[in-house]
Scaffold this active site. Structure first.
Site, mmCIF file in Angstrom:
data_model
loop_
_atom_site.group_PDB
_atom_site.id
_atom_site.type_symbol
_atom_site.label_atom_id
_atom_site.label_comp_id
_atom_site.label_asym_id
_atom_site.label_seq_id
_atom_site.Cartn_x
_atom_site.Cartn_y
_atom_site.Cartn_z
ATOM 1 N N LYS A 236 11.309 1.904 -13.494
ATOM 2 C CA LYS A 236 11.468 3.176 -13.037
ATOM 3 C C LYS A 236 12.864 3.727 -13.874
ATOM 4 O O LYS A 236 13.716 4.355 -13.169
ATOM 5 C CB LYS A 236 11.462 3.278 -11.618
ATOM 6 C CG LYS A 236 10.508 2.493 -10.776
ATOM 7 C CD LYS A 236 10.538 3.001 -9.354
ATOM 8 C CE LYS A 236 9.405 2.290 -8.580
ATOM 9 N NZ LYS A 236 9.380 0.817 -8.620
HETATM 10 P P1 5BU Z 1 3.700 -4.948 -1.998
HETATM 11 O O1 5BU Z 1 4.245 -6.147 -1.752
HETATM 12 O O2 5BU Z 1 2.063 -4.942 -2.572
HETATM 13 O O3 5BU Z 1 4.313 -3.908 -1.161
HETATM 14 O O4 5BU Z 1 4.379 -4.467 -3.510
HETATM 15 C C1 5BU Z 1 4.282 -3.274 -3.892
HETATM 16 C C2 5BU Z 1 5.029 -3.305 -5.264
HETATM 17 O O5 5BU Z 1 4.901 -2.120 -6.068
HETATM 18 C C3 5BU Z 1 6.447 -3.416 -5.165
HETATM 19 O O6 5BU Z 1 7.048 -4.065 -6.134
HETATM 20 C C4 5BU Z 1 7.105 -2.107 -5.397
HETATM 21 O O7 5BU Z 1 8.497 -1.935 -5.885
HETATM 22 C C5 5BU Z 1 6.208 -1.292 -6.374
HETATM 23 N N1 5BU Z 1 5.895 0.030 -6.131
HETATM 24 C C6 5BU Z 1 5.472 0.564 -4.863
HETATM 25 O O8 5BU Z 1 5.197 -0.177 -3.862
HETATM 26 N N2 5BU Z 1 5.519 1.987 -4.644
HETATM 27 C C7 5BU Z 1 5.469 2.911 -5.528
HETATM 28 O O9 5BU Z 1 5.306 3.844 -5.355
HETATM 29 C C8 5BU Z 1 6.046 2.465 -6.950
HETATM 30 C C9 5BU Z 1 6.106 1.085 -6.927
HETATM 31 BR BR1 5BU Z 1 6.157 3.438 -8.391
#
Ligand code: 5BU
Length: 485
Positions: A306
């Protein structure tokens, strides 16, 4: 090809259990009524000789037409066959490693060759033809011409289609239908066993030519970023729009997860600064291994760093030690808050088609600021589709921009995805949607999943990823077919 020789080869393979009928769970999780294990042929010199004679005859035809300089067996089963053919036909061989060496010369392909040499591939069994294409890509990468493969057995599940799309013609010594007919004719299987296989094949074709047509004629022409085109190619090949967000505490575990889930995903997303990497050497070892896995399993790597500073700082952050992100990631996430300078920085790296950005239009977390400011989101969508579109693979968002059919199409990457139908959170602001909501209603092209897979016991990672893959892909096909038809 000598039909008698082929028929007796089919019978011999059956007798040594190179072909088995029953119920077999394949690597993909599918249960198949037939199974091939041609590894056994190394234990039967007569069979190995028959196979290499038959493959050798094909190579000899190409040699007579002067369109072969080299041969290469797809590792591992075809290697002894390729060696024998090389010796008997007098055509030199190159050896492709399964994993790139991280020491010494680091060559992925061993042997002597010159750029432009034509190399014929030799493979034992093709289902999708994925390993053949992977090997062809690796050899093309080092300057060889690869446009033909000789295969011992074609399971007839779509490899012809997949190989043709990737510029590889192929000759199969044995096709499934012929195998079934010969074994039935000799009374070695009964008609019920034959019918089971015929039904299985009808129900388990790996490619859908009608969908592929929509993708190549209507969808891809609107995609302006070469890396997105590459990604869509991987998605189609693997029938997957799943990106694994490999958020684990230790880098060895990260690699373990990627190995377990790699065959199911089109992309792996990292947070390289969260996995306990210490020192430039360890970091380089990590990304070397991750890169090798990306070649082995065929996926892109996106570092979710990011970036959001002014262009000159972003440029330094992308290049600088210890992480040297631009050396190993294909894509990075960037905020557009500082304006297009962040994209100019990516352009300045000079990596051309090899490196790109994914702009964050909005986030998945509760009350994230862009989601409260439609105008901000729209400006980001415009950045993704505007003059920088060749550099921008797409945007992270929970919804697509409203746009006509003439605009370039930027891919939508959507995190916050779970298998459950209801929404829920993680207590820290993350908001989850079901796979179908994310793809069909919110317009995701790629679903990003972390804990939905990795919070499960390790032994279940592959199988849970498979559930995300099947559901995500079915939804993606449905939306793309109706949007672009
Ligand atoms: P999760 O474990 O499926 O919740 O992980 C989601 C990943 O995507 C995690 O690494 C976040 O840093 C990343 N992410 C997110 O969740 N939402 C966003 O808007 C963005 C990145 Br941009």
């Amino acid at each position: 090809m000598d039909t008698n020789k082929i028929e007796s080869l089919i019978v011999s393979l059956f007798k040594v259990d190179g072909v088995k009928f029953g119920s077999f769970t394949l690597k993909s999780g599918l249960v198949s009524p037939v199974y091939f294990d041609l590894r056994v042929i190394v234990s039967y010199p007569e069979i190995l000789k028959t196979v290499s004679d038959l493959v050798g005859e094909e190579v000899a035809r190409h040699k007579a037409a002067e369109n072969v300089d080299l041969i290469c067996g797809v590792p591992y089963t075809a290697l002894p066959v390729a060696s024998l053919v090389s010796v008997t036909q007098g055509v030199p061989m190159v050896l492709k490693r399964k994993e790139q060496k991280t020491y010494g010369t680091g060559n992925l392909v061993e042997g002597s060759f010159s750029p432009g040499d034509r190399c014929i591939l030799i493979e034992d069994v093709v289902t999708s033809g994925g390993s053949v294409v992977e090997t062809a890509d690796a050899l093309r990468h080092i300057g060889l011409k690869v446009d033909h493969a000789i295969v011992i057995l074609d399971r007839c599940q779509g490899a012809d289609f997949h190989l043709a799309r990737n510029g590889v013609g192929f000759t199969a010594l044995i096709r499934m239908e012929q195998l079934l007919n010969v074994l039935l004719g000799k009374g070695l299987i009964d008609s019920r066993q034959r019918d089971q296989v015929v039904t299985f094949l009808a129900e388990n074709q790996l490619f859908d030519p009608a969908f592929a047509d929509v993708v190549s004629k209507k969808f891809l022409p609107r995609v302006k970023c070469p890396l997105s085109v590459k990604l869509v190619g991987i998605m189609e090949k693997k029938s997957s729009n799943l990106c694994l967000s490999v958020d684990l505490g230790g880098w060895e575990e990260v690699l373990e997860a990627v190995e377990a889930v790699g065959s199911k995903v089109c992309m792996v997303k990292t947070h390289v600064d969260t996995i306990g990497l210490k020192g430039v050497k360890v970091i380089a070892e990590f990304w070397g291994k991750l890169k090798a896995l990306s070649i082995k399993h065929d996926f892109l790597i996106m570092e979710d760093r990011k970036f959001g500073d002014i262009g000159s700082t972003t440029l330094e952050q992308l290049k600088s030690k210890p992480f040297e992100i631009s050396k190993w990631a294909d894509l990075v996430t960037v905020h557009g808050i500082s304006g297009p300078g962040v994209l100019t920085a990516i352009e300045k790296l000079g990596l051309g088609d090899k490196f790109g950005a994914v702009l964050i239009a909005e986030m998945s977390s509760e009350n994230n600021i862009p989601s409260l400011l439609p105008e901000y989101k729209n400006l980001i969508y415009k950045m993704a589709e505007g003059e920088y579109s060749p550099l921008v693979a797409g945007f992270v968002s929970q919804a697509r921009p409203l746009a006509g059919n003439s605009t370039p199409y930027a891919l939508q990457f959507t995190p916050g995805v779970s298998l459950n139908s209801g929404t829920g959170g993680d207590g820290l602001g993350q908001v989850y949607n079901s796979v179908e909501n994310a793809v069909l209603l919110r317009g995701a092209d790629v679903i990003i999943v972390g804990r939905g897979i990795l919070a499960q016991p390790k032994a279940e990672w592959t199988q849970v990823a498979e559930q995300f893959r099947t559901r995500g892909w079915a939804a993606f096909k449905e939306r793309i077919s109706s949007t672009f038809d």
